[in-house]
Enzyme design. Structure first.
Site, PDB file in Angstrom:
ATOM      1  N   TRP A  61     -25.243  -6.325  18.165  1.00 34.97           N
ATOM      2  CA  TRP A  61     -26.121  -5.472  18.960  1.00 34.97           C
ATOM      3  C   TRP A  61     -25.912  -5.772  20.437  1.00 34.97           C
ATOM      4  CZ3 TRP A  61     -31.712  -6.826  20.366  1.00 34.97           C
ATOM      5  CH2 TRP A  61     -32.352  -5.730  20.966  1.00 34.97           C
ATOM      6  N   ASP A 115     -31.456 -12.183  12.505  1.00 36.37           N
ATOM      7  CA  ASP A 115     -32.058 -10.944  12.989  1.00 36.37           C
ATOM      8  C   ASP A 115     -32.304 -10.037  11.787  1.00 36.37           C
ATOM      9  OD1 ASP A 115     -32.846  -8.664  14.296  1.00 36.37           O
ATOM     10  OD2 ASP A 115     -31.251  -8.721  15.804  1.00 36.37           O
ATOM     11  N   LYS A 119     -38.412  -0.081  12.571  1.00 32.79           N
ATOM     12  CA  LYS A 119     -37.696   0.870  11.734  1.00 32.79           C
ATOM     13  C   LYS A 119     -38.426   1.133  10.421  1.00 32.79           C
ATOM     14  CE  LYS A 119     -34.448  -0.040  14.834  1.00 32.79           C
ATOM     15  NZ  LYS A 119     -34.676  -0.921  15.996  1.00 32.79           N
TER      16      LYS A 119
END
Length: 403
Positions: free
Chosen positions: A136, A218, A253
């Site tokens: 990311w 993560d 999300k």
């Protein structure tokens, strides 16, 4: 001799920062006057109308909160107790004894990463953090901002369609030292969608244990790959091998709570004393940063996970979102087979979550944007969830036109 007077601070001397590589594209997309444009850049789930929907379970939970909420007072520094317990149970699923587990609520997954990085820098003489290549775009900046040195390890194969496990393990063995931190994506790797399988996770966990590295995991997309339990395989494998780790969890999300900034630092410590001491140090760092986390998103998550009917509704909605993403992948692969039969996009079907690399060059990406109003990240990463099912044929035709 007296020293020359220091120049006064003047905001006029500040130079503008360059726009964010991804969010800057969204700004350009919004300013684009074309009506048939498509935004496949930022990592946000969208439905066919191009809207990021509010989940039904979230709306129902909010109604409960409106009717029963009695205060807008500050939360404790480490957040809401019901939320922390729900997060611990969802992330660890009973794999870690409660006395070794601890949770600190954080403002989103990004906040959890920054809090974790500051904690590691503050307590452990600023260890190096090994990041996958690619990762990311914000990972490196977060680590550097906390004063940590970011080091890369191989993750993707040269064709960007599969995991380079030998390269990953070789890089760690050659370059990592005991006490270094390794950042891992628990599932739905961003930006590639390429995840290790269960056997590969065992090899990764064994090498990390052998090298005495500290995992920073993560976990931003739980439930977006194959399912809530299935997406936890890598994390739970790690829990069996290593004595301690930090997990940065996000509910942006899987609950659609992007603007509510709802996340957590979830810790597995060697024992209760280590967990308690570590939480006290994290709370110290939080106190001089944002002081207290936001209430609303955490209340929504705690309400849904604490109510059996709401939890069933939420899991059903999450499954619908996951299945839609998979349908979009299948439709895109089928569409590209028809318009560009010499290019094989079947690798997209084995990848997980919202993201994949398209294989498009920066020049092709620029051509799609300038000529057709289709916005991709310069690396060719696409947000599959940004596609519209009724426009797949149009998208495939435009991609084929720039190949």
């Amino acid at each position: 001799m007296s020293e020359p007077a220091a120049a006064p601070l003047q905001l006029s001397s500040v130079q503008p920062a360059p726009p964010d590589a991804i969010l800057g594209l969204t700004e350009s997309f919004l300013a684009d006057p074309r009506s048939d444009k498509m935004n496949l850049t930022v990592g946000v789930y969208k439905d066919d109308s191009g809207i990021t929907p509010i989940m039904r379970a979230v709306k129902q939970a909010e109604q409960i909160l409106i009717e029963g909420e009695k205060t807008k007072g500050y939360l404790p520094i480490d957040g809401m107790a019901d939320y922390r317990n729900a997060v611990r149970d969802m992330v660890f699923d009973g794999k870690v004894p409660n006395e070794r587990a601890a949770v600190v609520q954080a403002p989103g997954g990004t906040g959890a990463l920054r809090v974790s990085a500051e904690f590691l820098a503050d307590q452990f003489a600023r260890p190096r953090v090994f990041l996958p290549t690619p990762t990311w775009a914000n990972h490196g900046a977060i680590m550097n901002a906390a004063g940590l040195e970011a080091v890369s390890y191989r993750y993707l194969s040269a064709d960007k369609t599969s995991l380079d496990l030998p390269g990953m393990l070789d890089d760690l063995s050659a370059n990592a030292r005991p006490g270094d931190v390794i950042l891992l994506h628990a599932c739905c790797h961003n930006p590639s969608g390429v995840d290790p399988d269960a056997q590969q996770w065992e090899q990764i966990a064994a090498r990390i244990t052998e090298l005495k590295l500290f995992p920073l995991i993560d976990f931003a997309y739980q439930g977006f790959g194959d399912g809530l339990a299935e997406d936890s395989v890598g994390l739970h494998t790690m829990l069996r091998h290593v004595p301690e780790c930090l997990v940065c969890s996000s509910f942006s999300k899987n609950f659609g709570l992007y603007s509510e900034r709802t996340g957590a630092v979830v810790m597995m410590a060697a024992d209760q004393a280590a967990a308690s001491a570590s939480v006290s140090q994290i709370k110290r760092l939080v106190r001089c940063n944002y002081s207290n986390p936001p209430r609303h998103g955490a209340s929504i998550v705690a309400t849904i996970l604490g109510d059996e009917a709401l939890r069933r509704t939420w899991k059903s909605e999450l499954m619908e979102m996951r299945q839609r993403i998979h349908r979009l992948r299948e439709s895109f692969v089928k569409g590209m087979q028809e318009v560009a039969p010499d290019r094989d996009y079947s690798f997209l079907l084995s990848q997980k979550g919202m993201f994949s690399f398209s294989g498009l060059s920066p020049m092709q990406v620029d051509q799609l944007r300038s000529e057709h109003g289709i916005y991709l990240v310069g690396s060719g990463r696409i947000n599959v969830a940004g596609m519209a099912e009724d426009r797949i044929d149009w998208l495939c035709e435009k991609v084929a036109a720039v190949l």
